[in-house]
Design a protein around this motif. Structure first.
Motif, PDB file in Angstrom:
ATOM      1  N   GLU A 110      -8.150  -1.191  13.775  1.00  0.00           N
ATOM      2  CA  GLU A 110      -7.896  -0.237  12.798  1.00  0.00           C
ATOM      3  C   GLU A 110      -6.491  -0.186  12.476  1.00  0.00           C
ATOM      4  O   GLU A 110      -5.713  -0.897  13.213  1.00  0.00           O
ATOM      5  N   PRO A 111      -6.207   0.171  11.223  1.00  0.00           N
ATOM      6  CA  PRO A 111      -4.820   0.073  10.469  1.00  0.00           C
ATOM      7  C   PRO A 111      -3.889   0.520  11.608  1.00  0.00           C
ATOM      8  O   PRO A 111      -3.857   1.769  12.073  1.00  0.00           O
ATOM      9  N   ALA A 112      -2.827  -0.038  11.484  1.00  0.00           N
ATOM     10  CA  ALA A 112      -1.592   0.290  12.337  1.00  0.00           C
ATOM     11  C   ALA A 112      -0.386   0.075  11.468  1.00  0.00           C
ATOM     12  O   ALA A 112      -0.207  -0.881  10.703  1.00  0.00           O
ATOM     13  N   SER A 113       0.782   0.938  11.517  1.00  0.00           N
ATOM     14  CA  SER A 113       2.128   0.666  10.737  1.00  0.00           C
ATOM     15  C   SER A 113       2.878  -0.632  11.409  1.00  0.00           C
ATOM     16  O   SER A 113       2.450  -0.812  12.528  1.00  0.00           O
ATOM     17  N   ALA A 114       3.638  -1.187  10.564  1.00  0.00           N
ATOM     18  CA  ALA A 114       4.564  -2.136  11.279  1.00  0.00           C
ATOM     19  C   ALA A 114       5.398  -1.754  12.491  1.00  0.00           C
ATOM     20  O   ALA A 114       5.552  -2.496  13.320  1.00  0.00           O
ATOM     21  N   GLY A 115       5.831  -0.369  12.396  1.00  0.00           N
ATOM     22  CA  GLY A 115       6.636   0.065  13.303  1.00  0.00           C
ATOM     23  C   GLY A 115       5.699   0.259  14.653  1.00  0.00           C
ATOM     24  O   GLY A 115       6.296  -0.101  15.783  1.00  0.00           O
ATOM     25  N   GLU A 116       4.322   0.634  14.683  1.00  0.00           N
ATOM     26  CA  GLU A 116       3.514   0.786  15.552  1.00  0.00           C
ATOM     27  C   GLU A 116       3.414  -0.563  16.303  1.00  0.00           C
ATOM     28  O   GLU A 116       3.200  -0.824  17.373  1.00  0.00           O
ATOM     29  N   ILE A 117       3.085  -1.716  15.461  1.00  0.00           N
ATOM     30  CA  ILE A 117       2.761  -3.002  15.952  1.00  0.00           C
ATOM     31  C   ILE A 117       3.936  -3.505  16.577  1.00  0.00           C
ATOM     32  O   ILE A 117       4.064  -4.338  17.485  1.00  0.00           O
ATOM     33  N   GLN A 131      -2.784   1.282   2.179  1.00  0.00           N
ATOM     34  CA  GLN A 131      -1.767   2.130   2.081  1.00  0.00           C
ATOM     35  C   GLN A 131      -2.135   3.432   2.462  1.00  0.00           C
ATOM     36  O   GLN A 131      -3.183   3.941   2.322  1.00  0.00           O
ATOM     37  N   ASP A 132      -1.116   4.058   3.331  1.00  0.00           N
ATOM     38  CA  ASP A 132      -1.144   5.368   3.761  1.00  0.00           C
ATOM     39  C   ASP A 132       0.086   6.071   3.380  1.00  0.00           C
ATOM     40  O   ASP A 132       0.865   6.057   3.882  1.00  0.00           O
ATOM     41  N   GLY A 133      -0.215   6.653   1.986  1.00  0.00           N
ATOM     42  CA  GLY A 133       1.222   7.369   1.526  1.00  0.00           C
ATOM     43  C   GLY A 133       1.999   6.041   0.940  1.00  0.00           C
ATOM     44  O   GLY A 133       1.628   5.372   0.476  1.00  0.00           O
ATOM     45  N   GLN A 134       3.388   6.334   1.544  1.00  0.00           N
ATOM     46  CA  GLN A 134       4.219   5.252   1.397  1.00  0.00           C
ATOM     47  C   GLN A 134       4.299   3.954   2.499  1.00  0.00           C
ATOM     48  O   GLN A 134       5.254   3.144   2.329  1.00  0.00           O
TER      49      GLN A 134
END
Length: 203
Positions: free
Chosen positions: A49-56, A84-87
């Protein structure tokens, strides 16, 4: 598929301080015994599932800047797909990487001859369905019969056809990888009708 064994940081304490201490020790050992790249890769291998760089980064115990650097490398290697999820750029395991991993697992379980025999059987089954229902793909089959109930006989056949098509693609990928390991390069130019209204080259 990827190993279901949880990573050290994913081991959850059950409420006792002793378990929490054990969790911290295991996590510290994981950080000491691996590089930042190895930790980011270990996390992204499970990121279906998509995750942001911060979460990873948080899960990999690295900085967001370090995570982004290694994620870009993994994206260039085809291991990571972005959206992309927004920005915010979201990262997840790429379909290519998942198929390759599953194909390698299949190669470990079956010989190339067994895989080739399975491919022939699946192609024959798909062709039988095409001729019987006079359609080229499971999607066309669903449209023609207006299937909206997965519990019906036709609904069951629809799922079976879709599963067979996925398994066929996986087996073809496994065979190509097995051949590449023997020859050092991908070969084969047989064009196969893949059942969804388009053609694909088997490599």
């Amino acid at each position: 598929m990827a190993d279901a064994t949880p990573l050290p940081h994913e081991i959850r304490p059950d409420g006792g301080s002793e378990h929490w201490d054990v969790n911290e020790v295991v996590e510290a050992e994981w950080v000491d015994d691996t590089t930042p790249f190895e930790r980011v890769y270990a996390i992204v291998r499970r990121a279906y599932e998509p995750a942001s760089a911060g979460e990873i980064a948080e899960r990999a115990r690295v900085s967001p800047t370090t995570a982004r650097k290694h994620l870009r490398t993994l994206e260039s290697a085809g291991e990571v797909a972005t959206s992309q999820d927004g920005q915010t750029t979201q990262y997840r395991r790429s379909e290519t990487a998942i198929v390759t991993e599953n194909a390698q697992s299949l190669l470990a379980e079956q010989t190339p001859d067994e895989i080739a025999a399975g491919i022939a059987d699946m192609k024959a089954q798909i062709q039988e369905w095409r001729e019987k229902y006079d359609v080229d793909s499971p999607e066309e089959f669903a449209r023609e019969l207006e299937i909206d109930d997965a519990d019906t006989n036709h609904g069951g056949l629809l799922r079976e056809w879709q599963t067979t098509r996925r398994n066929l693609a996986l087996a073809q990928a496994a065979l190509a990888i097995g051949e590449a390991s023997q020859t050092g390069h991908l070969t084969g130019s047989e064009t196969d009708y893949d059942g969804d209204g388009s053609t694909s080259t088997i490599v």
